[in-house]
Design an enzyme around this catalytic site. Sequence first.
Site, PDB file in Angstrom:
ATOM      1  N   HIS A   1      -2.817  10.374   0.883  1.00 48.21           N
ATOM      2  CA  HIS A   1      -2.215  10.846   2.680  1.00 48.21           C
ATOM      3  C   HIS A   1      -2.125  11.749   2.842  1.00 48.21           C
ATOM      4  O   HIS A   1      -0.155  12.535   3.167  1.00 48.21           O
ATOM      5  CB  HIS A   1      -1.161   9.992   1.795  1.00 48.21           C
TER       6      HIS A   1
ATOM      7  N   TYR B   1      -3.636   1.620  16.283  1.00 45.08           N
ATOM      8  CA  TYR B   1      -2.249   1.409  16.897  1.00 45.08           C
ATOM      9  C   TYR B   1      -2.632   1.329  18.296  1.00 45.08           C
ATOM     10  O   TYR B   1      -1.886   0.633  18.451  1.00 45.08           O
ATOM     11  CB  TYR B   1      -1.718   3.202  16.430  1.00 45.08           C
TER      12      TYR B   1
ATOM     13  N   GLU C   1      -7.098   7.698   6.655  1.00 40.58           N
ATOM     14  CA  GLU C   1      -7.472   8.866   7.586  1.00 40.58           C
ATOM     15  C   GLU C   1      -8.128  10.628   7.807  1.00 40.58           C
ATOM     16  O   GLU C   1      -7.064  11.167   8.304  1.00 40.58           O
ATOM     17  CB  GLU C   1      -5.832   8.988   8.804  1.00 40.58           C
TER      18      GLU C   1
ATOM     19  N   GLU D   1      -2.943  -0.381   8.372  1.00 38.09           N
ATOM     20  CA  GLU D   1      -2.011   0.392   8.880  1.00 38.09           C
ATOM     21  C   GLU D   1      -2.345  -0.739  10.387  1.00 38.09           C
ATOM     22  O   GLU D   1      -2.151  -0.541  11.480  1.00 38.09           O
ATOM     23  CB  GLU D   1      -1.893   1.711   9.218  1.00 38.09           C
TER      24      GLU D   1
ATOM     25  N   ARG E   1       0.725  -1.318  -0.039  1.00 40.32           N
ATOM     26  CA  ARG E   1      -0.014  -0.545   0.186  1.00 40.32           C
ATOM     27  C   ARG E   1       1.032   1.171   0.183  1.00 40.32           C
ATOM     28  O   ARG E   1       1.694   1.741   0.893  1.00 40.32           O
ATOM     29  CB  ARG E   1      -0.554   0.160   1.421  1.00 40.32           C
TER      30      ARG E   1
ATOM     31  N   ASN F   1      -6.888   1.363  10.115  1.00 38.98           N
ATOM     32  CA  ASN F   1      -5.830   1.717  10.649  1.00 38.98           C
ATOM     33  C   ASN F   1      -5.908   1.886  11.973  1.00 38.98           C
ATOM     34  O   ASN F   1      -6.501   2.013  13.080  1.00 38.98           O
ATOM     35  CB  ASN F   1      -5.484   3.275  10.720  1.00 38.98           C
TER      36      ASN F   1
END
Length: 460
Positions: A124, A298, A169, A355, A80, A296
């Site tokens: 992005h 985290y 995002e 991600e 990606r 994504n």
Amino acid sequence: MAEDSFLRFPDGFVWGTATASYQIEGAWNEGGRGPSVWDTFAHTPGKICDGTTGDVAVDHYHRYREDVDLMAEMGLNAYRFSIAWPRVIPEGTGAVNAAGLDFYDRLVDALLARNITPYATLFHWDLPQALQDAGGWANRGICQQFADYTAVVVERLGDRIAHWITHNEPAVHSFLGHFMGVHAPGLTDPMATFQTIHHLLLSHGLAACAIRATARTRPDVGLTLSLAPVHPADDTDEDREAARRFDGVFNRMFLDPVYKASYPDDVRQVLEVIMPKPEPGDMETISTPLDFLGVNYYSRHVMKYTPDIFPLQAEEVYPKGNEYSGMWEIYTPGVYELLARLKADYNPSRILITENGIPVPDGKDFDGKVRDFRRIRYVRDNLAEVHRAIEEDVPVQGYFHWTLTDNFEWAYGCTMRFGLVHIDFATLERTMKESGRWLAQVIRDNGLDPGASGLPFFPR
Ligand code: GCO
């Protein structure tokens, strides 16, 4: 390896890494590329903590072949990456820069030659500066301009790229870039922030239609959101409410429009004046069915009721005694919780983890190895949680690790290392970390043994 504890992933599972143009490419003023908001921001003294910029980054623009070789060495079957709008259309609209498209053309061919499937993100965060000068994402006209740029890219690369991600995002770009001012374009404007949210979402819908109209074979179209469970700091009504409000603004504000064609009512009650005012048809465009949702993940957010923080009355806290990385709490059960919630509340047809990664300070030992065991443990534990979600029928079909090489981590500059491959920022030499070798083994086995105790990995 104890066979009974082995976690096997479904056949055909997608194993990739993810990157972003500004964070790796460099060559900021080469090949006809126009300036982006991130060039302007990073060149402004004081914005990047170590004074670095993406001017060179990891020089991927010139070293992409070496980077594709590293992916092949790990056995990754997908990659990606993002396309820099200012490389393709330097002024944002109008003249197309053939040299910019040629770069992505060469990259895609290099990937396909190694049997690595490209997944391209169209935005992005590196907006052409000329478009920011005209009002940026706060300006509604940008939505059609984004769809037009998208069509140019798909026209050229759509014969070889099937998988497209419109935006990365929107929450982070809106809030960090337009409200907190810590990312480009560096605004602190609540009104512009919520206009940006709406225009990013609307442009996502328009771009999805543009991809489907332009591609010659049926494309696979998704949107990547940054999502996280939000927990109350204490088990009180006030903290639970604080968590609910924060969840509304950071998660549901993006999921609801896409899956339910509306913005959340409870967010509207708190933020009435600045909430987007959709025009007729906007919500239908935004909720155009996705082929997949990019997630994504985290960490989680832990929120405490704080009456003087207007208007959310919620403050993020960091529970003592837990383990932290360079940027966040390490909280790996969160990905399972998030995936289960997505299935329950939104029922996406397909999910890709686009991600997941961790910033830990790692460096070379005297024998040249980079023993980043904390990264291995983090990825292992996240993958085990993803596997648990798959067992419960959450349709997760792939995992992209953030990221391939250490890179330019936005306002943190080069101080946060997220890579499977170590970068010596003085020489740009690439060295595979132990995590890269470990992930290669996971990919070969299409699964992993989460291990009961002890070190997750013994260097061979
Ligand atoms: C984001 C971006 C990446 C970051 C990564 C680590 O999620 O903010 O997609 O560009 O580098 O997440 O912060």
